[in-house]
Structure formats: structure tokens, C-alpha cells
Design a protein around this motif. Structure first.
Motif, PDB file in Angstrom:
ATOM      1  N   THR A  47       0.908  -1.303   0.072  1.00 43.75           N
ATOM      2  CA  THR A  47       0.043  -0.081   0.099  1.00 43.75           C
ATOM      3  C   THR A  47       0.787   1.411   0.073  1.00 43.75           C
ATOM      4  N   ALA A  48       0.432   2.267  -0.829  1.00 43.86           N
ATOM      5  CA  ALA A  48       1.137   3.536  -0.824  1.00 43.86           C
ATOM      6  C   ALA A  48       1.046   4.412   0.603  1.00 43.86           C
ATOM      7  N   ALA A  49       0.090   4.291   1.192  1.00 44.85           N
ATOM      8  CA  ALA A  49      -0.263   4.772   2.566  1.00 44.85           C
ATOM      9  C   ALA A  49       0.272   3.966   3.493  1.00 44.85           C
ATOM     10  N   PRO A  50       1.446   4.287   4.533  1.00 39.72           N
ATOM     11  CA  PRO A  50       1.941   3.689   5.405  1.00 39.72           C
ATOM     12  C   PRO A  50       1.097   3.307   6.621  1.00 39.72           C
ATOM     13  N   ASP A  51       0.017   4.014   6.693  1.00 43.62           N
ATOM     14  CA  ASP A  51      -0.853   3.987   7.728  1.00 43.62           C
ATOM     15  C   ASP A  51      -2.262   3.240   7.268  1.00 43.62           C
ATOM     16  N   PHE A  52      -2.342   2.718   6.256  1.00 45.34           N
ATOM     17  CA  PHE A  52      -3.507   2.125   5.687  1.00 45.34           C
ATOM     18  C   PHE A  52      -4.072   1.065   6.842  1.00 45.34           C
ATOM     19  N   ARG A  53      -5.218   1.027   6.958  1.00 48.65           N
ATOM     20  CA  ARG A  53      -5.946  -0.070   8.014  1.00 48.65           C
ATOM     21  C   ARG A  53      -7.103  -0.639   7.296  1.00 48.65           C
ATOM     22  N   VAL A  54      -7.576  -2.141   7.776  1.00 48.79           N
ATOM     23  CA  VAL A  54      -8.444  -2.754   7.296  1.00 48.79           C
ATOM     24  C   VAL A  54      -9.323  -2.932   8.546  1.00 48.79           C
ATOM     25  N   ILE A  55     -10.385  -2.504   8.532  1.00 49.54           N
ATOM     26  CA  ILE A  55     -11.262  -2.850   9.614  1.00 49.54           C
ATOM     27  C   ILE A  55     -11.967  -4.142   9.489  1.00 49.54           C
ATOM     28  N   TRP A  56     -11.527  -5.264  10.088  1.00 49.42           N
ATOM     29  CA  TRP A  56     -12.130  -6.548   9.910  1.00 49.42           C
ATOM     30  C   TRP A  56     -13.144  -6.556  10.940  1.00 49.42           C
ATOM     31  N   ASP A  57     -14.436  -6.361  10.533  1.00 48.67           N
ATOM     32  CA  ASP A  57     -15.558  -6.615  11.628  1.00 48.67           C
ATOM     33  C   ASP A  57     -16.196  -8.207  11.484  1.00 48.67           C
ATOM     34  N   ASN A  58     -15.637  -8.759  12.614  1.00 45.94           N
ATOM     35  CA  ASN A  58     -16.161 -10.130  12.591  1.00 45.94           C
ATOM     36  C   ASN A  58     -17.479 -10.380  13.262  1.00 45.94           C
ATOM     37  N   ALA A  59     -18.621  -9.470  12.958  1.00 42.96           N
ATOM     38  CA  ALA A  59     -19.726  -9.227  13.873  1.00 42.96           C
ATOM     39  C   ALA A  59     -20.428 -10.818  13.848  1.00 42.96           C
ATOM     40  N   TYR A  60     -20.367 -11.521  12.700  1.00 36.67           N
ATOM     41  CA  TYR A  60     -21.011 -12.688  12.621  1.00 36.67           C
ATOM     42  C   TYR A  60     -20.236 -13.774  12.777  1.00 36.67           C
ATOM     43  N   ALA A  61     -19.061 -13.895  13.235  1.00 36.09           N
ATOM     44  CA  ALA A  61     -18.002 -14.973  13.327  1.00 36.09           C
ATOM     45  C   ALA A  61     -18.667 -16.169  13.825  1.00 36.09           C
ATOM     46  N   VAL A  62     -19.613 -16.085  14.843  1.00 39.48           N
ATOM     47  CA  VAL A  62     -20.204 -17.583  15.529  1.00 39.48           C
ATOM     48  C   VAL A  62     -21.849 -17.582  15.038  1.00 39.48           C
ATOM     49  N   HIS A  63     -22.102 -16.916  14.297  1.00 32.56           N
ATOM     50  CA  HIS A  63     -23.756 -16.642  13.973  1.00 32.56           C
ATOM     51  C   HIS A  63     -24.214 -17.795  12.813  1.00 32.56           C
ATOM     52  N   THR A  64     -23.950 -19.006  13.040  1.00 34.55           N
ATOM     53  CA  THR A  64     -24.376 -20.028  12.030  1.00 34.55           C
ATOM     54  C   THR A  64     -25.819 -20.161  11.950  1.00 34.55           C
ATOM     55  N   LEU A  65     -26.284 -20.514  10.905  1.00 31.83           N
ATOM     56  CA  LEU A  65     -27.708 -21.072  10.575  1.00 31.83           C
ATOM     57  C   LEU A  65     -27.711 -22.330  10.517  1.00 31.83           C
ATOM     58  N   THR A  66     -26.846 -23.263  10.714  1.00 36.21           N
ATOM     59  CA  THR A  66     -26.651 -24.575  10.442  1.00 36.21           C
ATOM     60  C   THR A  66     -26.269 -25.105  11.795  1.00 36.21           C
ATOM     61  N   ASP A  67     -25.560 -26.421  11.691  1.00 33.76           N
ATOM     62  CA  ASP A  67     -25.126 -26.974  12.918  1.00 33.76           C
ATOM     63  C   ASP A  67     -23.336 -26.851  12.911  1.00 33.76           C
TER      64      ASP A  67
END
Length: 435
Positions: free
Chosen positions: A210-230
Motif C-alpha cells: 500500500t502507498a499509505a503506510p498507515d492503511f488500515r483494514v477494519i475486519w469486523d467479525n460481527a457474525y463470526a459464530v452466527h451460524t444458521l446450521t450446525d
């Protein structure tokens, strides 16, 4: 979806039937709501016992900390260690805060804007004053994310959200611009498509130059365990992946219990590099004196361990799964796919279903539904500034209403989609006749 992909002859043949169905729908005087992904009362009842925890006399931690008092800015070790076990990440790289991870995300961008982050040459506000700060937004995406970057006046650049994650090739070109400071990602059961970022895409994002040294990815794992199955999805240690790629500070990773226990009264978690966390603490310890440690202890007692979290989520799956299946079954039964009127995602987790209707008709579908007493999230809400250039995307949220209301509402929505498509086909025929 384009009108040319629809079976217009079959559609127009259904006009009288669909028009009559819509008239009957309006006559029912409904008041149904599929707008936001809120937990239902039945889901909130799952955590009812949390209201009695930690209980009178239970307020001293193993290390002697009294959770009733000030301090402990990182959150209590019991909940940090439990959540680290759930996500498969080091507990020392987790900070536990209050309520919702949106609060932390807003702080991170606000402080980067005002002060610059630990890799910034100057505050983002100074850069914005001389040009434009840009932010990458995978679409369809999460409207509350976009609202944050919109609030700060950033130019939001869209890239497609594919089934394996955001379009890395497009992102690779965009980050050559030093004005591009970050991007949003919902990596598991994304909002609203339900897609999950693959390990391959995650590693590519971690390794980007990345050209910007302070580039950030906001990795929002809001649904990490929200399965609709088993089955529960693999949860990637994105901070560890980034460190291995030589970019340890790239990711600000979020998660919370907001839709697991009591919405608005949960625990939020921030996972990042040690350097990023030190920068966060620099301002967090000034903003406040510490999180709600009593609530954090209550959650630790309620869950017990990582398997306790999964046990709770299986109960949620039993409530949500039938509602999501009802939505897709109704769309299929009404023939929307066969007619070329709509196509939709089939999520195995999360809170939403993304539907694409014929180009130019999404707003009309919402309008028809409203007139029939069915509230839908506004067309274009899954795009920055609510501007869907094709006017085709709709986000369905079946979690809140009871099962029977979901079924009634979705049958009505299917009728509205058909009627909007028929109107579009008639307009196209009329335009062609004029020629």
C-alpha cells in the motif's frame, strides 16, 4: 439483473393475477417489518439468566480485582481469555470494551482523523484538508460502516464483494494511491450477502503493498459464530496472518456479543497488534476510566467457556434457521428465479439475505411493499451514500418478526417484486413501440 434476462412474455401473462394478488395484499392492512437485523424476543430470552449474573457477592476476580470499581481499561482477563479461545487468537492481543464494536470502530477512525494513528505521518484530517481521504467499501456492504466514513467526509470507493471476499485485484490497484487510508470488511457471513472471506483472499489482503503506510483494514467479525446450521466456520487469525506477511499493524479486528446475548448490553472486543493496541490505549484511557467490568464478569459466568458460546449459538440457529429457509423457499416457490425477476444469496450464517431484482426496480419494490404495509430496508442501503447505481439491491432481515409474520411478509414482498418487474416490462414495451 437486467430486464433482458427476464422472461417478459411469461411475466406479462401474469399481470392480471399479480395485480389481483397485490390488491388483496393491500386489503389485509398489514403492519410488518423486515428492515433491521435485530434479534427476536425469543432470541433475547435465551440470555435471560444473564440478568441475574454475576450475582450478589460475586465481584472479586481471581487476581483480586474488584469489578465494581474503576480501572482495568483492557477489560477483565476472564472474558478476554474466553473470547480469545472462541476466535483462536492470543488473549494478550484482545481488549474488551462495552456494548458494540461500532463504538470502537468509530473511535479508531476518529482518533486517526484527529491525531493520526501509530503509522501516520500526520492526522488524516490534515490530509483531507489538502485533498481527499479515500476509503474502500466492498458492496453490497454494511450501511452502519459506510455511515462512519461518510460522517468524516471520506470519499468511499466501491469494489465488488464476491463469494470469496472483496475483489483483491481491484483493491490492489486502489491502494497504490496514498490517499486510500483503509477499507471495510465483514469477513464471516458478511452483511448483507452472507459470504465468507477465504483464507486465500485474507492472505492476499494481508500482503498488499500500500502507498499509505498507515492503511488500515477494519475486519469486523460481527457474525463470526452466527451460524444458521450446525456447523461453525473457520475463524482466521487475521492479525497473525498479517504479522506473518510483514504487515503486523494492518488490521483492526472487531467482534462482540451484541447479537449473542442482549443487544446493546453486550461486550465488544478489539484484536490487533501490540503496537496498535498501545496506540489505542493512549487515547482510550483519556476518553474513559474503564469498561463495565461487572457486565464482562456476568458474560464470563454465563458462557463459562468457548463451548458455552457455541451452545448458545446453536439455540439461536434453531430460531433463525427456519426463518431464513422460509424466505428462500417462498422466493423459489413464487418462481422469481425462473422468471428472471430476482436472484438471491443462500447464507449459512449471519443476519441478512441479499436480493438483486431487475435493474431500476428496487426502489419501486420498496414503495409497493410500504403501500401494502410491509417495511423493507431502503433500496441502496447496502451502498455508500445509499446510492446503488443499478437500483437493484435489496437487503432482507427476517430475524425480528415471528415465523408466521416472516412468511406472510415474504409472500407479499414476492408479489411486489413481480409487480415491479411487470411494470418495467410494460414500460420497456411502450418505449420500444414509440421507436
Amino acid at each position: 439483473m437486467k430486464l433482458t434476462e427476464a422472461n417478459t412474455d411469461r411475466l406479462l401473462a401474469l399481470k392480471d393475477e399479480v395485480t389481483a394478488s397485490y390488491g388483496e395484499l393491500k386489503a389485509r392492512d398489514l403492519s410488518l417489518n423486515l428492515t433491521r437485523g435485530k434479534p427476536s424476543a425469543e432470541q433475547l430470552d435465551v440470555a435471560e439468566s444473564l440478568l441475574a449474573l454475576p450475582g450478589e457477592g460475586d465481584h472479586i476476580l481471581a487476581d483480586g480485582t474488584d469489578v465494581r470499581n474503576y480501572g482495568g481499561g483492557d477489560g477483565i482477563s476472564e472474558i478476554r481469555e474466553l473470547w480469545a479461545e472462541v476466535l483462536g487468537i492470543p488473549a494478550e492481543l484482545v481488549v474488551a470494551g462495552d456494548a458494540s464494536s461500532l463504538n470502537i470502530m468509530f473511535d479508531l477512525i476518529s482518533w486517526s482523523h484527529t491525531f493520526g494513528n501509530n503509522d501516520s505521518e500526520r492526522p488524516w484530517a490534515a490530509e483531507a484538508a489538502e485533498g481527499t481521504v479515500k476509503w474502500i467499501c466492498p458492496v453490497p456492504g454494511y450501511d452502519r460502516h459506510f455511515a462512519i466514513t461518510e460522517t468524516f467526509g471520506y470519499e468511499m470507493v466501491t469494489v465488488p464483494m464476491n463469494e470469496d471476499g472483496p475483489d483483491v485485484d481491484a483493491i490492489r490497484e486502489l491502494v497504490k494511491d496514498p490517499q486510500v487510508k483503509g477499507m471495510w470488511v465483514v469477513p464471516v457471513f458478511s452483511n448483507p450477502t452472507g459470504y465468507t472471506v477465504t483464507r486465500e483472499v485474507a492472505e492476499a489482503l494481508a500482503a498488499l503493498e500500500t502507498a499509505a503506510p498507515d492503511f488500515r483494514v477494519i475486519w469486523d467479525n460481527a457474525y463470526a459464530v452466527h451460524t444458521l446450521t450446525d456447523e461453525f466456520p473457520e475463524i482466521l487469525d487475521i492479525v497473525g496472518i498479517a504479522a506473518a506477511a510483514g504487515n503486523p499493524n494492518r488490521f483492526w479486528a472487531m467482534s462482540s456479543t451484541s447479537k449473542i446475548t442482549l443487544a446493546g448490553a453486550g461486550v465488544a472486543f478489539f484484536n490487533s497488534s501490540a503496537e496498535n493496541l498501545d496506540w489505542y490505549r493512549k487515547y482510550a484511557t483519556i476518553r474513559g476510566i474503564g469498561p463495565n467490568k461487572v457486565n464482562q464478569l456476568a458474560h464470563a459466568r454465563y458462557f463459562g467457556n468457548a463451548e458455552g458460546v457455541r451452545a448458545v449459538m446453536r439455540k439461536h440457529s434453531g430460531i433463525l434457521g427456519p426463518k431464513f429457509r422460509a424466505v428462500t423457499e417462498i422466493l423459489e416457490r413464487r418462481g422469481l428465479g425462473d422468471l428472471g425477476v430476482a436472484e438471491w444469496t443462500h447464507p449459512e450464517g449471519g443476519y441478512f439475505i441479499s436480493v438483486d431484482v431487475i435493474d431500476g426496480t428496487a426502489k419501486r419494490v420498496v414503495e409497493l411493499a410500504k403501500e401494502a404495509g410491509i417495511a423493507l430496508t431502503g433500496a441502496g442501503s447496502a451502498y455508500p451514500l445509499k446510492d446503488d447505481p443499478n437500483n437493484r439491491n435489496l437487503r432482507l432481515a427476517p430475524s425480528l418478526p415471528p415465523q408466521e409474520e416472516v412468511e406472510v411478509a415474504m409472500d407479499g414482498v414476492a408479489t411486489c417484486m413481480l409487480l415491479a418487474a411487470i411494470e418495467a416490462a410494460e414500460a420497456a414495451d411502450a418505449a420500444e413501440a414509440v421507436k
